[in-house]
Motif scaffolding. Sequence first.
Motif, short mmCIF file in Angstrom:
data_model
loop_
_atom_site.label_atom_id
_atom_site.label_comp_id
_atom_site.label_asym_id
_atom_site.label_seq_id
_atom_site.Cartn_x
_atom_site.Cartn_y
_atom_site.Cartn_z
N SER A 210 75.56 19.32 21.04
CA SER A 210 75.00 19.14 22.12
C SER A 210 73.94 20.14 22.37
N GLY A 211 73.91 21.33 21.86
CA GLY A 211 72.82 22.17 21.97
C GLY A 211 71.50 21.17 21.38
N MET A 212 71.94 20.73 20.22
CA MET A 212 70.64 20.23 19.67
C MET A 212 70.14 18.97 20.54
N ALA A 213 70.96 18.27 21.19
CA ALA A 213 70.75 17.00 21.99
C ALA A 213 69.68 17.69 23.04
N TYR A 214 69.71 18.47 23.57
CA TYR A 214 69.14 19.11 24.77
C TYR A 214 67.64 19.28 24.21
N VAL A 215 67.42 20.10 23.10
CA VAL A 215 66.31 20.34 22.49
C VAL A 215 65.66 18.84 22.17
N ILE A 216 66.39 18.01 21.85
CA ILE A 216 65.65 16.67 21.12
C ILE A 216 65.49 15.86 22.26
N ILE A 217 66.07 15.95 23.38
CA ILE A 217 65.65 15.37 24.58
C ILE A 217 64.31 15.64 25.11
N GLY A 218 64.21 17.13 25.08
CA GLY A 218 63.05 17.84 25.35
C GLY A 218 61.93 17.32 24.60
N ILE A 219 62.05 17.27 23.20
CA ILE A 219 60.96 16.94 22.25
C ILE A 219 60.74 15.49 22.49
N ILE A 220 61.58 14.43 22.75
CA ILE A 220 61.26 13.11 23.11
C ILE A 220 60.13 13.08 24.34
N GLY A 221 60.51 13.87 25.27
CA GLY A 221 59.81 14.10 26.40
C GLY A 221 58.34 14.54 26.01
N LEU A 222 58.24 15.37 25.05
CA LEU A 222 56.99 15.97 24.34
C LEU A 222 56.19 14.94 23.85
N VAL A 223 56.82 14.08 23.22
CA VAL A 223 56.09 12.90 22.27
C VAL A 223 55.88 11.91 23.41
N GLY A 224 56.69 11.49 24.03
CA GLY A 224 56.50 10.30 25.03
C GLY A 224 55.43 10.67 26.17
N GLU A 225 55.69 11.66 27.00
CA GLU A 225 55.34 11.92 28.13
C GLU A 225 54.29 13.23 28.27
N LYS A 226 53.97 13.82 26.91
CA LYS A 226 53.06 14.89 26.77
C LYS A 226 53.38 16.14 27.40
N SER A 227 54.67 16.31 27.68
CA SER A 227 55.24 17.77 28.28
C SER A 227 56.57 17.79 27.76
N PHE A 228 56.89 18.91 27.47
CA PHE A 228 58.24 19.52 27.10
C PHE A 228 59.27 19.26 28.21
N LEU A 229 60.53 18.56 28.02
CA LEU A 229 61.35 18.16 28.83
C LEU A 229 60.85 17.37 30.10
#
Lengths: 276, 84
Positions: A210-229
């Motif tokens: 679950s700790g990794m899931a938080y960071v992975i969600i943030g990285i998806i935001g970084l890739v998709g929306e050009k900003s972490f989280l």
Amino acid sequence: MMSDTPEMVKKVFAIFVVGILIIGFFMVFTQMPKGNEVNVNNTVSRFYVMKDVDHATQMLDKGTYFNKDMVPLRNDVPYTPITFGKSSNLEDGAANVVTSIVVDYRGFDTLGEVTVLFLAASGVMLVLHGEKRKIPKKKIAPSEIMYVGTRIAFAVIFLFGIYVFIHGHLTPGGGFPGGAIIASGILGLFLGRQGYSPNKAGLTVFESLSGMAYVIIGIIGLVGEKSFLANFLPTGTIGDLFSAGFIALIYIAIGMKVGSELSAVTNAMIVDTEED
Amino acid sequence: MITLFSTLLVILIVAGGFVAVFSKKLLSSVISMGLVSLGVSGLFFFLQAPDVAITEAAIGAGLSTAIFIIAMKKIQKGGTSDDE
């Protein structure tokens, strides 16, 4: 207060405490409004729910919703009126303002907060966790009522904790209190059973994932929306369960992480480590 | 009504704090600290911060009291040599 407190003082203090709790309990029936009479525009989220400046200006002229002294901050931004349960595709979409700030706009701070809790739990485990462990025997075995009662209560408490963190974007609460509630349910299991021990590997794996899931969600935001989280999901209708984008996902991750972490801390505190 | 109840809660918090500081028994101190947390969470609720109130009730009044009591039991067990 002396060590040999008179019985009278103790009883008066106990009656005072119980009286306050009873008054608070019965105040719910007299002071709380009925569910269908609640006007959402009058709660603390009023200014958030009505972000519309033009509408607010009209109401300011009429003097209905806002104080006479209040001046709209910006007149150049066109907003559409936001109503609870109808407006959709908002910037944030969470009905609970605190959550929208804590998880969405200041999500990185919350990541740091989760890290602080993780470090604290790691410190406790480092000090208390040994290789040889023995589960302490209770001097008085828990009775049948205690055994059955804690198991039933554990189911209800667990469900309530999950409710609290899944509905974090709609109602007060969220990941941290939800996880703490789950951990107190686990504590109840410790009290009610002789030699109870949770699945240690399961807790560790759950917490790490679950700790990794938080960071992975943030990285998806970084890739998709050009900003972490950044919020990468549609925000839906304000007030729905499936709304506010990724807030529910992050709160589920935080709730599972905090719950397993605090359960592991409780486990480390209760279970004795055998000394060499 | 809410003002009266808040006043009672503040009295409860102050009384609980006095017990926590001046009590000779550690158990009474820990329990009254939990009581202080309960009163503070009630005050948070009346001050329109239900999020903080829930967190304070779950962590301050629930878990930390339990962990204090467990730690106290462990310290007493290690402190005396002729325990059972």
